[in-house]
Write a protein that holds these residues in place. Structure first.
Motif, PDB file in Angstrom:
ATOM      1  N   SER A   1       0.792  -1.219  -0.202  1.00  0.00           N
ATOM      2  CA  SER A   1       0.127  -0.052   0.121  1.00  0.00           C
ATOM      3  C   SER A   1       0.911   1.209  -0.115  1.00  0.00           C
ATOM      4  O   SER A   1       1.706   1.307   1.081  1.00  0.00           O
ATOM      5  CB  SER A   1      -1.042   0.120   1.166  1.00  0.00           C
ATOM      6  OG  SER A   1      -1.712   1.163   1.145  1.00  0.00           O
ATOM      7  N   GLY A   2       0.949   2.061  -1.196  1.00  0.00           N
ATOM      8  CA  GLY A   2       1.949   2.983  -1.251  1.00  0.00           C
ATOM      9  C   GLY A   2       3.169   2.308  -1.052  1.00  0.00           C
ATOM     10  O   GLY A   2       3.661   1.839  -1.979  1.00  0.00           O
ATOM     11  N   ASN A   3       4.269   3.097  -0.252  1.00  0.00           N
ATOM     12  CA  ASN A   3       5.634   2.828  -0.222  1.00  0.00           C
ATOM     13  C   ASN A   3       5.796   1.655   1.060  1.00  0.00           C
ATOM     14  O   ASN A   3       6.840   1.237   1.283  1.00  0.00           O
ATOM     15  CB  ASN A   3       6.415   3.888   0.019  1.00  0.00           C
ATOM     16  CG  ASN A   3       6.194   4.610   1.249  1.00  0.00           C
ATOM     17  OD1 ASN A   3       5.229   4.484   1.906  1.00  0.00           O
ATOM     18  ND2 ASN A   3       7.144   5.376   1.382  1.00  0.00           N
TER      19      ASN A   3
END
Length: 142
Positions: A128-130
């Motif tokens: 999720s994202g980075n």
């Protein structure tokens, strides 16, 4: 009456001594039983059929400051099911998912996270994202 070391003990005193000794023995046995059960933290308890529950959590950091977590889970799965992970929680899943290593079909990630099977098929990652969380099964675990 009985004479022990120049002390006269009558029948009433003998009865009291026997009762006192029995009470002491019962107390010692009871205490011993409680100590034994307290020394065994893994008490046998029933897990509802078709469910899993966490019985122990482990958490540490390695020398690269990567947090590592593991847990011990007790499951009581229905026929055709095995222990797995659904939405980041232990659960019973269809056995074919595990046998064929189609990890993402268990839906192991939280809502909003993307699931990817690791290239060697030994686990999966949730991104999720980075932020990436990787779950890898060790050879001897299953």
């Amino acid at each position: 009456m009985v004479l022990i070391n120049n002390i006269v003990i009558n029948n009433i005193d003998q009865t009291r001594m026997v009762k006192g000794t029995l009470i002491l023995i019962i107390c010692v046995i009871t205490l011993w039983g409680k100590l034994i059960s307290a020394a065994n933290p893994h008490k046998a308890h029933h897990v509802k059929s078709g469910t899993c529950e966490v019985v122990a959590l482990h958490r540490c950091c390695n020398k690269n400051k990567i947090e590592e977590r593991s847990q011990t889970v007790k499951c009581s799965c229905l026929p055709g099911q095995v222990a797995g992970t659904t939405r980041a929680a232990p659960s019973c899943v269809d056995a074919s998912i595990v046998l064929q290593k189609w990890w993402c079909q268990m839906q192991p990630c939280l809502d909003g996270e993307e699931c990817k099977v690791l290239p060697d098929r030994t686990g999966w990652s949730c991104a999720s994202g980075n932020k990436v969380k990787t779950t890898k099964l060790l050879v001897g675990d299953w």
